[in-house]
Motif scaffolding. Structure first.
Motif, PDB file in Angstrom:
ATOM      1  N   GLU A  18       2.073  -6.626   1.988  1.00 56.25           N
ATOM      2  CA  GLU A  18       3.348  -6.915   1.589  1.00 56.25           C
ATOM      3  C   GLU A  18       4.068  -6.967   0.528  1.00 56.25           C
ATOM      4  O   GLU A  18       4.536  -5.896  -0.348  1.00 56.25           O
ATOM      5  CB  GLU A  18       4.317  -7.841   2.441  1.00 56.25           C
ATOM      6  N   GLU A  19       2.971  -7.527  -0.330  1.00 60.63           N
ATOM      7  CA  GLU A  19       3.402  -8.359  -2.453  1.00 60.63           C
ATOM      8  C   GLU A  19       2.983  -6.704  -3.001  1.00 60.63           C
ATOM      9  O   GLU A  19       3.681  -6.132  -3.864  1.00 60.63           O
ATOM     10  CB  GLU A  19       2.841  -9.223  -2.372  1.00 60.63           C
ATOM     11  N   ALA A  21       2.644  -3.719  -1.784  1.00 65.12           N
ATOM     12  CA  ALA A  21       3.946  -2.494  -1.661  1.00 65.12           C
ATOM     13  C   ALA A  21       4.913  -2.406  -2.236  1.00 65.12           C
ATOM     14  O   ALA A  21       5.322  -1.611  -2.547  1.00 65.12           O
ATOM     15  CB  ALA A  21       3.873  -2.323   0.246  1.00 65.12           C
ATOM     16  N   TRP A  22       5.432  -3.943  -2.235  1.00 63.05           N
ATOM     17  CA  TRP A  22       6.948  -3.927  -2.751  1.00 63.05           C
ATOM     18  C   TRP A  22       6.809  -3.602  -4.713  1.00 63.05           C
ATOM     19  O   TRP A  22       7.454  -3.403  -5.200  1.00 63.05           O
ATOM     20  CB  TRP A  22       7.450  -5.505  -2.962  1.00 63.05           C
ATOM     21  N   ARG A  23       5.043  -4.075  -4.559  1.00 67.56           N
ATOM     22  CA  ARG A  23       5.141  -3.865  -6.449  1.00 67.56           C
ATOM     23  C   ARG A  23       4.314  -2.186  -6.496  1.00 67.56           C
ATOM     24  O   ARG A  23       4.905  -1.827  -7.704  1.00 67.56           O
ATOM     25  CB  ARG A  23       3.775  -4.327  -7.209  1.00 67.56           C
ATOM     26  N   MET A  24       3.923  -1.335  -6.227  1.00 69.34           N
ATOM     27  CA  MET A  24       3.989   0.216  -5.809  1.00 69.34           C
ATOM     28  C   MET A  24       5.343   0.613  -6.129  1.00 69.34           C
ATOM     29  O   MET A  24       5.800   1.228  -7.023  1.00 69.34           O
ATOM     30  CB  MET A  24       2.615   0.109  -5.222  1.00 69.34           C
ATOM     31  N   GLY A  25       6.036   0.150  -5.351  1.00 66.80           N
ATOM     32  CA  GLY A  25       7.376   0.762  -4.754  1.00 66.80           C
ATOM     33  C   GLY A  25       8.257   0.728  -5.692  1.00 66.80           C
ATOM     34  O   GLY A  25       9.002   1.539  -6.297  1.00 66.80           O
ATOM     35  N   ALA A  26       8.704  -1.124  -6.552  1.00 67.06           N
ATOM     36  CA  ALA A  26       8.680  -0.990  -7.661  1.00 67.06           C
ATOM     37  C   ALA A  26       8.549   0.209  -9.291  1.00 67.06           C
ATOM     38  O   ALA A  26       9.275   0.541 -10.560  1.00 67.06           O
ATOM     39  CB  ALA A  26       8.818  -2.654  -8.010  1.00 67.06           C
ATOM     40  N   SER A  27       6.730  -0.095  -8.522  1.00 68.11           N
ATOM     41  CA  SER A  27       6.552   0.829 -10.186  1.00 68.11           C
ATOM     42  C   SER A  27       6.934   1.839 -10.087  1.00 68.11           C
ATOM     43  O   SER A  27       7.383   3.355 -11.356  1.00 68.11           O
ATOM     44  CB  SER A  27       4.952   0.540 -10.249  1.00 68.11           C
ATOM     45  N   ILE A  28       6.820   2.521  -8.707  1.00 60.97           N
ATOM     46  CA  ILE A  28       7.497   4.359  -8.723  1.00 60.97           C
ATOM     47  C   ILE A  28       8.974   4.436  -9.147  1.00 60.97           C
ATOM     48  O   ILE A  28       9.340   5.232  -9.548  1.00 60.97           O
ATOM     49  CB  ILE A  28       6.740   4.188  -7.523  1.00 60.97           C
ATOM     50  N   THR A  29       9.536   3.574  -8.463  1.00 59.56           N
ATOM     51  CA  THR A  29      10.678   3.774  -8.948  1.00 59.56           C
ATOM     52  C   THR A  29      11.255   3.817 -10.333  1.00 59.56           C
ATOM     53  O   THR A  29      11.381   4.903 -10.929  1.00 59.56           O
ATOM     54  CB  THR A  29      11.610   2.113  -8.055  1.00 59.56           C
ATOM     55  N   VAL A 130       9.646   3.221   2.668  1.00 66.89           N
ATOM     56  CA  VAL A 130       8.645   3.274   3.166  1.00 66.89           C
ATOM     57  C   VAL A 130       7.139   3.182   2.692  1.00 66.89           C
ATOM     58  O   VAL A 130       6.335   2.972   4.228  1.00 66.89           O
ATOM     59  CB  VAL A 130       8.165   4.661   3.421  1.00 66.89           C
ATOM     60  N   LEU A 131       6.795   2.446   2.083  1.00 66.04           N
ATOM     61  CA  LEU A 131       6.051   1.571   1.671  1.00 66.04           C
ATOM     62  C   LEU A 131       5.442   0.448   2.364  1.00 66.04           C
ATOM     63  O   LEU A 131       4.577   0.289   2.969  1.00 66.04           O
ATOM     64  CB  LEU A 131       5.257   1.394   0.499  1.00 66.04           C
ATOM     65  N   VAL A 132       6.579  -0.509   2.747  1.00 64.23           N
ATOM     66  CA  VAL A 132       7.371  -1.368   2.993  1.00 64.23           C
ATOM     67  C   VAL A 132       7.051  -1.357   4.690  1.00 64.23           C
ATOM     68  O   VAL A 132       6.531  -2.048   5.123  1.00 64.23           O
ATOM     69  CB  VAL A 132       8.251  -2.194   2.483  1.00 64.23           C
ATOM     70  N   PHE A 134       5.268   0.887   5.948  1.00 64.62           N
ATOM     71  CA  PHE A 134       4.165   1.229   6.808  1.00 64.62           C
ATOM     72  C   PHE A 134       3.000  -0.470   6.551  1.00 64.62           C
ATOM     73  O   PHE A 134       2.241  -0.718   7.361  1.00 64.62           O
ATOM     74  CB  PHE A 134       4.079   2.240   5.476  1.00 64.62           C
ATOM     75  N   THR A 135       3.447  -0.784   5.723  1.00 64.92           N
ATOM     76  CA  THR A 135       2.722  -2.280   5.516  1.00 64.92           C
ATOM     77  C   THR A 135       2.919  -3.211   6.878  1.00 64.92           C
ATOM     78  O   THR A 135       2.567  -3.733   7.284  1.00 64.92           O
ATOM     79  CB  THR A 135       3.431  -3.013   3.826  1.00 64.92           C
ATOM     80  N   GLY A 136       4.532  -3.227   7.070  1.00 61.80           N
ATOM     81  CA  GLY A 136       4.505  -4.458   7.960  1.00 61.80           C
ATOM     82  C   GLY A 136       4.123  -3.432   9.559  1.00 61.80           C
ATOM     83  O   GLY A 136       3.750  -4.466  10.023  1.00 61.80           O
ATOM     84  N   MET A 137       4.221  -2.425   9.860  1.00 57.79           N
ATOM     85  CA  MET A 137       3.477  -1.678  11.107  1.00 57.79           C
ATOM     86  C   MET A 137       1.847  -1.606  10.867  1.00 57.79           C
ATOM     87  O   MET A 137       1.760  -2.477  12.315  1.00 57.79           O
ATOM     88  CB  MET A 137       3.727  -0.079  10.703  1.00 57.79           C
ATOM     89  N   GLN A 138       1.106  -1.777  10.128  1.00 60.63           N
ATOM     90  CA  GLN A 138      -0.744  -2.115   9.629  1.00 60.63           C
ATOM     91  C   GLN A 138      -0.429  -3.590  10.081  1.00 60.63           C
ATOM     92  O   GLN A 138      -1.304  -3.935  10.835  1.00 60.63           O
ATOM     93  CB  GLN A 138      -0.858  -1.348   8.001  1.00 60.63           C
ATOM     94  N   ASP A 139       0.408  -4.620   9.438  1.00 60.60           N
ATOM     95  CA  ASP A 139       0.700  -5.874  10.078  1.00 60.60           C
ATOM     96  C   ASP A 139       0.981  -6.183  11.714  1.00 60.60           C
ATOM     97  O   ASP A 139      -0.192  -7.021  11.934  1.00 60.60           O
ATOM     98  CB  ASP A 139       1.295  -6.485   9.243  1.00 60.60           C
ATOM     99  N   GLN A 140       1.669  -5.620  11.788  1.00 61.25           N
ATOM    100  CA  GLN A 140       1.876  -5.730  13.156  1.00 61.25           C
ATOM    101  C   GLN A 140       1.518  -4.556  14.416  1.00 61.25           C
ATOM    102  O   GLN A 140       1.124  -5.318  15.337  1.00 61.25           O
ATOM    103  CB  GLN A 140       3.518  -4.882  13.304  1.00 61.25           C
ATOM    104  N   ALA A 141       0.478  -3.301  13.687  1.00 64.16           N
ATOM    105  CA  ALA A 141      -0.022  -2.507  14.813  1.00 64.16           C
ATOM    106  C   ALA A 141      -1.491  -3.203  15.503  1.00 64.16           C
ATOM    107  O   ALA A 141      -2.579  -3.563  14.727  1.00 64.16           O
ATOM    108  CB  ALA A 141      -0.544  -1.625  14.541  1.00 64.16           C
TER     109      ALA A 141
END
Length: 176
Positions: A18-19, A21-29, A130-132, A134-141
């Motif tokens: 999740e960390e 994903a947050w970093r990648m999303g912040a960079s893209i933003t 979306v990144l967060v 997807f990451t949460g879904m991968q952790d829970q799936a």
């Protein structure tokens, strides 16, 4: 992001934790907002003025590269801790199609500067979400019940398609 098909491209390790994903999303933003500002300025004051709109694609690609380097140097000078956290992900943003897509959508819709920055910020936050998710879904799936053929990328693409279909319901929604 999913409804407009901005074409998110991210490395597989961006959604491992999740960390990340947050970093990648912040960079893209960050890159989206800076690129939107620079592309709006370039289109309004250079491309239209000199009547060279046919160079728009080349200009926007160069502006994406310039935005990443500008952010990299600015973060290194003024926010060294943030630079250490985001530097690796800023390199991945260079080949992200969504950044270039936002610049083109802003131009095609003739947004004002305020609308341009708001659209870029909202698109970046959408990618972050979306990144967060997807990451949460991968952790829970649980992949125990998923057929072996669908594990990994295929189930991620199916999930993205289902999320896009769910969001399509909001696309034409008018709240008065």
């Amino acid at each position: 992001v999913l409804v407009r098909c901005l074409g998110m491209g991210w490395p597989g390790k961006a959604t491992l934790t999740e960390e990340s994903a947050w970093r990648m999303g912040a960079s893209i933003t960050l890159v989206m907002v800076v690129t939107a500002l620079l592309s709006w300025l370039a289109n309004t004051f250079v491309l239209k003025f000199f009547a060279v709109e046919h160079l728009r694609t080349l200009t926007y690609v160069l502006l994406v590269l310039g935005s990443v380097e500008l952010l990299r140097h600015g973060l290194r000078l003024f926010f060294p801790v943030l630079y250490r956290n985001l530097n690796e992900y800023l390199s991945y943003v260079v080949y992200n199609c969504a950044v270039l897509g936002v610049a083109f959508i802003i131009t095609l819709r003739s947004y004002s500067l305020g609308q341009c920055l708001l659209y870029a910020l909202a698109s970046g936050v959408g990618i972050l979400g979306v990144l967060v998710i997807f990451t949460g879904m991968q952790d829970q799936a649980s992949f125990d019940y998923c057929p072996k053929v669908f594990r990994g990328l295929p189930i991620q693409l199916i999930t993205a398609g289902l999320m896009a279909m769910a969001l399509m319901g909001f696309y034409g929604l008018n709240v008065t």
